[in-house]
Design an enzyme around this catalytic site. Structure first.
Site, short mmCIF file in Angstrom:
data_model
loop_
_atom_site.label_atom_id
_atom_site.label_comp_id
_atom_site.label_asym_id
_atom_site.label_seq_id
_atom_site.Cartn_x
_atom_site.Cartn_y
_atom_site.Cartn_z
N LEU A 70 0.99 -1.23 -0.04
CA LEU A 70 -0.08 0.05 0.14
C LEU A 70 0.97 1.25 -0.03
O LEU A 70 1.93 1.19 0.43
CB LEU A 70 -0.82 0.00 1.19
CG LEU A 70 -1.91 -1.24 1.25
CD1 LEU A 70 -2.51 -1.56 2.63
CD2 LEU A 70 -2.95 -1.02 0.26
N PRO A 71 0.29 2.63 -0.34
CA PRO A 71 1.11 3.65 -0.61
C PRO A 71 1.77 3.95 0.75
O PRO A 71 3.05 4.16 0.87
CB PRO A 71 0.19 4.62 -1.11
CG PRO A 71 -1.06 3.78 -1.68
CD PRO A 71 -0.93 2.65 -0.78
N THR A 101 6.73 0.70 1.82
CA THR A 101 7.58 1.30 2.43
C THR A 101 7.00 2.38 3.65
O THR A 101 6.46 3.36 2.87
CB THR A 101 8.60 2.27 1.38
OG1 THR A 101 8.91 1.36 0.43
CG2 THR A 101 9.85 2.97 2.07
N LYS A 176 15.44 -0.15 5.03
CA LYS A 176 14.84 0.34 3.61
C LYS A 176 15.00 1.92 3.61
O LYS A 176 15.25 2.80 2.81
CB LYS A 176 13.42 0.09 3.42
CG LYS A 176 12.66 0.59 2.15
CD LYS A 176 13.16 0.01 0.90
CE LYS A 176 12.29 0.73 -0.16
NZ LYS A 176 12.93 0.93 -1.53
N LYS A 251 8.42 11.01 0.29
CA LYS A 251 8.00 10.32 1.54
C LYS A 251 8.78 9.68 2.17
O LYS A 251 9.02 9.64 3.54
CB LYS A 251 6.93 9.26 1.01
CG LYS A 251 6.46 8.22 1.85
CD LYS A 251 5.33 7.24 1.14
CE LYS A 251 5.95 6.35 0.15
NZ LYS A 251 6.20 5.01 0.72
#
Ligand code: NAD
Length: 322
Positions: A70-71, A101, A176, A251
């Site tokens: 998902l975003p 992420t 990440k 983001k």
């Protein structure tokens, strides 16, 4: 449910990454029950052999493993927690895996809620972008219990080429964010060096060759060149379409910045690069690949002069940042 016994996988979020990842699971012999808020995404997954559920909860209720792609962290939190969330809707003992992420803080919170409800959870964000999602060669960075990773391994191997167990819950997402902060800094540094040389009369191709063979070399120069016309099969050869959106890079850099603040870690260059990507997005380039940040530093040709477009629109070049 133990590793080899995984039969059914609920896959929630069938976008640029989730769709090709789910296809590799289908190809690997798993039964995939997909769900996405977008009807087009569901139709594309159905065309690739996935069953489609009427809701995320319905998909989770039928599965041994639930994967989310998902975003944002808010999307992940909302999807898992609460009444009819994925935790409640999944089977007792089910393995939940988030590959989006997001912040490790959200991961740890959701994983604790999952454990309290008798579910298991790992974070398994990915690197390699859409090209490696399509080719099934993603890198997974996993946070969580070793036995849960062992159960997930056959799935990860169907979608990826490299699997790292980073540590406890949240560690995958921390790794990440470290990587994406560094790759954002490297991209900004690279475009500044190119702009400096070109403003002082150097040919960007010759300068790039020199830096590739000198101490300034990095992934952007070697495999993801931001200057249009100098490298084939990268977003700069295709009007910066495809690849890794600048607002996704922003983001991730904001999440890295939060992490640095929380842990009182020096991230001066990370902060600056984050602000540069924020300006770039405000200037209207949010949907373009993050290498388009070169437009902040210098005027570049709109269309490539020497390099051909990427081989396929569906599988643009890999980004080190993703
Ligand atoms: P995307 O926007 O293409 O796909 C996200 C999908 O999730 C969309 O189809 C959307 O409709 C769906 N969705 C949103 N909320 C939902 C919900 N509540 N229930 C069901 N579906 C929902 O994004 P993407 O490029 O696939 O990226 C997903 C995540 O992976 C992001 O966190 C991104 O940072 C990360 N990531 C992306 C890349 C990349 O190259 N695109 C690479 C590595 C990691």
């Amino acid at each position: 449910m133990k590793g080899g016994n995984v039969k059914r996988i609920a896959f929630i979020g069938l976008g640029n990454m989730g769709l090709p990842m789910s296809r590799h699971l289908v190809a690997g012999g798993f039964e995939v029950i997909g769900f996405d808020l977008s009807k087009d995404a569901c139709a594309a997954a159905a065309a690739s052999g996935a069953a489609i559920a009427g809701s995320a909860a319905e998909a989770a209720g039928q599965a041994d493993v639930v994967i989310t792609m998902l975003p944002t962290g808010q999307d992940v939190r909302a999807a898992y927690l609460g009444v009819s969330g994925l935790i409640e809707a999944s089977r007792p003992g089910a393995l939940l895996m988030d590959s989006s992420t997001i912040s490790s803080t959200v991961t740890v919170e959701v994983a604790a809620a999952a454990r309290a409800a008798g579910r298991r959870m790992i974070d398994a964000p990915v690197s390699g972008g859409t090209p490696r999602a399509h080719s099934g060669t993603l890198t997974f960075m996993v946070g969580g219990e070793p036995e849960d990773l062992a159960d997930a391994r056959p799935l990860l191997e169907a979608m990826g080429a490299k699997i790292f167990h980073v540590g406890a819950s949240g560690a995958g997402h921390t790794a990440k964010l470290c990587n994406n902060m560094l790759s954002g800094i490297c991209m900004v540094g690279t475009v500044e060096a190119l702009a400096l040389g070109v403003a002082n009369g150097l040919d960007p191709a010759i300068l790039s060759d020199i830096m590739r063979n000198s101490s300034g070399t990095n992934y952007a120069l070697e495999r993801y060149h931001p200057y249009p016309g100098l490298m084939e099969n990268v977003p700069s050869a295709n009007g910066f379409a495809g690849g890794f959106r600048s607002d996704f890079q922003l983001k991730d850099m904001r999440l890295a910045k939060e992490l640095a603040n929380d842990s009182k870690t020096m991230a001066a260059l990370g902060d600056l690069a984050c602000e540069i990507f924020a300006m770039h997005c405000r200037n209207g380039f949010a949907a373009l690949d993050y290498s388009s940040v070169i437009k902040m530093a210098m005027a570049v040709p709109d269309a490539p002069e020497t390099a051909p477009a990427p081989k396929t629109a569906a599988a643009p070049a890999a980004s080190p940042a993703e």
